[in-house]
Write a protein that holds these residues in place. Structure first.
Motif, PDB file in Angstrom:
ATOM      1  N   TYR A   1       0.840  -1.205   0.000  1.00 35.30           N
ATOM      2  CA  TYR A   1       0.000   0.000   0.000  1.00 35.30           C
ATOM      3  C   TYR A   1       0.874   1.253   0.000  1.00 35.30           C
ATOM      4  CZ  TYR A   1      -3.557   3.407   1.315  1.00 35.30           C
ATOM      5  OH  TYR A   1      -4.390   4.500   1.340  1.00 35.30           O
ATOM      6  N   ALA A   2       1.929   1.232   0.804  1.00 40.18           N
ATOM      7  CA  ALA A   2       2.824   2.390   0.882  1.00 40.18           C
ATOM      8  C   ALA A   2       3.558   2.591  -0.438  1.00 40.18           C
ATOM      9  CB  ALA A   2       3.825   2.206   2.020  1.00 40.18           C
ATOM     10  N   ASP A   3       3.995   1.498  -1.060  1.00 42.24           N
ATOM     11  CA  ASP A   3       4.729   1.601  -2.315  1.00 42.24           C
ATOM     12  C   ASP A   3       3.851   2.135  -3.439  1.00 42.24           C
ATOM     13  OD1 ASP A   3       6.889   0.613  -0.993  1.00 42.24           O
ATOM     14  OD2 ASP A   3       6.891  -1.351  -1.953  1.00 42.24           O
ATOM     15  N   VAL A   4       2.647   1.579  -3.563  1.00 39.72           N
ATOM     16  CA  VAL A   4       1.714   2.057  -4.588  1.00 39.72           C
ATOM     17  C   VAL A   4       1.350   3.511  -4.334  1.00 39.72           C
ATOM     18  CG1 VAL A   4      -0.620   1.797  -5.520  1.00 39.72           C
ATOM     19  CG2 VAL A   4       0.789  -0.228  -5.114  1.00 39.72           C
ATOM     20  N   GLY A   5       1.132   3.846  -3.062  1.00 38.56           N
ATOM     21  CA  GLY A   5       0.793   5.228  -2.715  1.00 38.56           C
ATOM     22  C   GLY A   5       1.898   6.198  -3.069  1.00 38.56           C
ATOM     23  N   ALA A   6       3.153   5.779  -2.872  1.00 37.68           N
ATOM     24  CA  ALA A   6       4.298   6.639  -3.191  1.00 37.68           C
ATOM     25  C   ALA A   6       4.331   6.961  -4.678  1.00 37.68           C
ATOM     26  CB  ALA A   6       5.597   5.969  -2.759  1.00 37.68           C
ATOM     27  N   ILE A   7       4.066   5.949  -5.506  1.00 35.49           N
ATOM     28  CA  ILE A   7       4.084   6.166  -6.959  1.00 35.49           C
ATOM     29  C   ILE A   7       2.915   7.043  -7.387  1.00 35.49           C
ATOM     30  CG2 ILE A   7       3.825   5.016  -9.196  1.00 35.49           C
ATOM     31  CD1 ILE A   7       5.344   2.630  -7.978  1.00 35.49           C
ATOM     32  N   THR A   8       1.720   6.729  -6.884  1.00 36.67           N
ATOM     33  CA  THR A   8       0.530   7.510  -7.263  1.00 36.67           C
ATOM     34  C   THR A   8       0.642   8.960  -6.815  1.00 36.67           C
ATOM     35  OG1 THR A   8      -0.860   5.536  -7.113  1.00 36.67           O
ATOM     36  CG2 THR A   8      -1.974   7.665  -7.047  1.00 36.67           C
ATOM     37  N   ASP A   9       1.031   9.160  -5.561  1.00 35.02           N
ATOM     38  CA  ASP A   9       1.133  10.521  -5.036  1.00 35.02           C
ATOM     39  C   ASP A   9       2.241  11.303  -5.732  1.00 35.02           C
ATOM     40  OD1 ASP A   9      -0.935  10.028  -3.316  1.00 35.02           O
ATOM     41  OD2 ASP A   9       0.318   9.682  -1.550  1.00 35.02           O
ATOM     42  N   THR A  10       3.355  10.638  -6.047  1.00 36.11           N
ATOM     43  CA  THR A  10       4.448  11.310  -6.753  1.00 36.11           C
ATOM     44  C   THR A  10       4.008  11.725  -8.150  1.00 36.11           C
ATOM     45  OG1 THR A  10       6.164  10.156  -5.494  1.00 36.11           O
ATOM     46  CG2 THR A  10       6.798  11.048  -7.634  1.00 36.11           C
ATOM     47  N   ALA A  11       3.268  10.845  -8.823  1.00 35.87           N
ATOM     48  CA  ALA A  11       2.765  11.177 -10.163  1.00 35.87           C
ATOM     49  C   ALA A  11       1.890  12.414 -10.121  1.00 35.87           C
ATOM     50  CB  ALA A  11       1.984   9.998 -10.737  1.00 35.87           C
TER      51      ALA A  11
END
Length: 293
Positions: A113-123
Motif C-alpha cells: 500500500y505504501a509503495d503504490v501510494g508513493a508512486i501515485t502521489d508522486t505522479a
C-alpha cells in the motif's frame, strides 16, 4: 487503471512536502490535518485551531504557507483528499504502521500500500513543466553528473546506467569528494542532478551548490519542496513518499525517486528517438553473446 493527473497535488502530499519548513505552531495544525483529514474538511477555523492546540491566526498562517487562499480552500482540499483516498485497506494498513507481532499478510498489505501510494502521489505531485524542462536540459547536456548518498546513491547510479544506454555522457559519484571534483570542472553546458529524500543531506546540498556556482543547470529530486537542496536547484522534482515502520528514508522514498528517474529517462529517450534506438540496439548487441540460452 492508472491514476489521472490533477492540476493540484493532494492536500496531504502538499502538507508533507512543506512540513520541515513550517513553524512549531503551524506543524501542530499540519499534524492534526494529517491525523484526521475527514474532520478537517468539516471543522470551522475555530474548531481546527482548538483541535490542534493553537490559534485561529496560526491556521490562517498555515494556509498561506501552503499557498492556499484561506481556511475555506483548506476545507475543500481536505475533502478532496478524503475522496481521493477511495476504497482501500483499513485505517491501520493505510497508516503505514507495522505493529509488533504482525503476520506476513499484514506486512505485505502495508508495504505494498505504501509503495503504490508513493508512486501515485508522486505522479500527482510532479510538476509537468519542471519535468519537461529537466528532460530538455538532460537531452542537450554536454555532461551529466548525478549524486546521492546511501539509498539515494542507488537511484543516482540507476539514472546514470539508463542514460549511458542511450548514449548520454553521465556519471554518478560514490562520495562527496569525487562529486565536488566533478563539479569543479562543470560548465554552463552541463547538468547536475542531486537526489535526497529529506533535501537536507549536507553532502548532496554542497554538490548542487558547487555545480550552481559553475553555472551548470541544477536539478533536485526531493520529497521536500522547500528544503535546502530545493533552494540550490534551478528545477525541483518533488516526490511524495509515505514511510512505514522500519523503512524511513530507505525503501519507499527510493521507489518514488526511481519513478521520477524513469520518467526522466523515458522523456530523454523519446526526445531523441533515432539516437535512442541506435544506442539501445548497439548496447544490447554488445552483451547479447553473454546471455545464456
Amino acid at each position: 487503471m492508472p491514476a489521472s493527473r490533477t492540476d493540484t497535488p493532494n492536500l496531504l502530499v502538499l502538507i508533507k512536502s512543506v512540513l520541515p519548513s513550517l513553524s512549531k505552531a503551524e506543524t501542530k495544525v499540519a499534524q492534526e490535518i494529517i491525523r484526521e483529514p475527514e474532520a478537517a474538511s468539516t471543522r470551522t477555523i475555530t474548531e481546527l485551531a482548538r483541535a490542534a492546540g493553537t490559534s485561529e491566526a496560526t491556521v490562517v498562517r498555515f494556509c498561506r504557507s501552503l499557498g492556499l487562499a484561506g481556511h475555506r480552500e483548506l476545507r475543500m482540499r481536505a475533502a478532496q483528499a478524503v475522496i481521493g483516498t477511495g476504497e482501500g485497506p483499513d485505517r491501520e494498513i493505510a497508516g503505514g504502521d507495522i505493529p509488533t507481532g504482525a503476520d506476513m499478510s499484514r506486512i505485505i498489505a502495508t508495504v505494498s500500500y505504501a509503495d503504490v501510494g508513493a508512486i501515485t502521489d508522486t505522479a500527482n505531485a510532479l510538476d509537468t513543466a519542471a519535468c519537461e524542462a529537466a528532460v530538455a536540459a538532460l537531452a542537450a547536456a554536454g555532461r551529466i553528473d548525478v549524486f546521492g548518498v546511501e539509498a539515494s546513491g542507488i537511484v543516482a547510479a540507476d539514472l546514470v546506467k539508463k542514460l549511458h544506454r542511450i548514449g548520454c555522457t553521465a556519471f554518478s559519484w560514490p562520495d562527496v569528494h569525487s562529486a565536488l571534483v566533478a563539479t569543479a570542472l562543470a560548465s554552463p553546458r552541463d547538468v547536475a542532478v542531486a537526489i535526497s529524500h529529506s533535501g537536507a543531506t549536507t553532502e548532496t546540498v554542497e554538490f548542487l551548490e558547487s555545480a550552481r556556482d559553475r553555472e551548470a543547470m541544477t536539478i533536485a529530486i526531493t520529497n521536500h519542496a522547500r528544503s535546502p537542496l530545493a533552494k540550490a536547484a534551478d528545477l525541483v522534482l518533488t516526490t511524495a513518499a509515505r514511510e512505514t515502520t522500519f523503512r524511513s528514508g530507505a525503501t519507499v522514498s527510493r521507489i518514488a525517486q526511481l519513478m521520477v528517474v524513469d520518467c526522466l529517462f523515458v522523456g530523454v529517450a523519446a526526445k531523441q528517438r533515432k539516437r535512442t534506438a541506435k544506442a539501445l540496439a548497439a548496447t544490447a548487441a554488445a552483451v547479447s553473446d553473454r546471455q545464456r540460452a
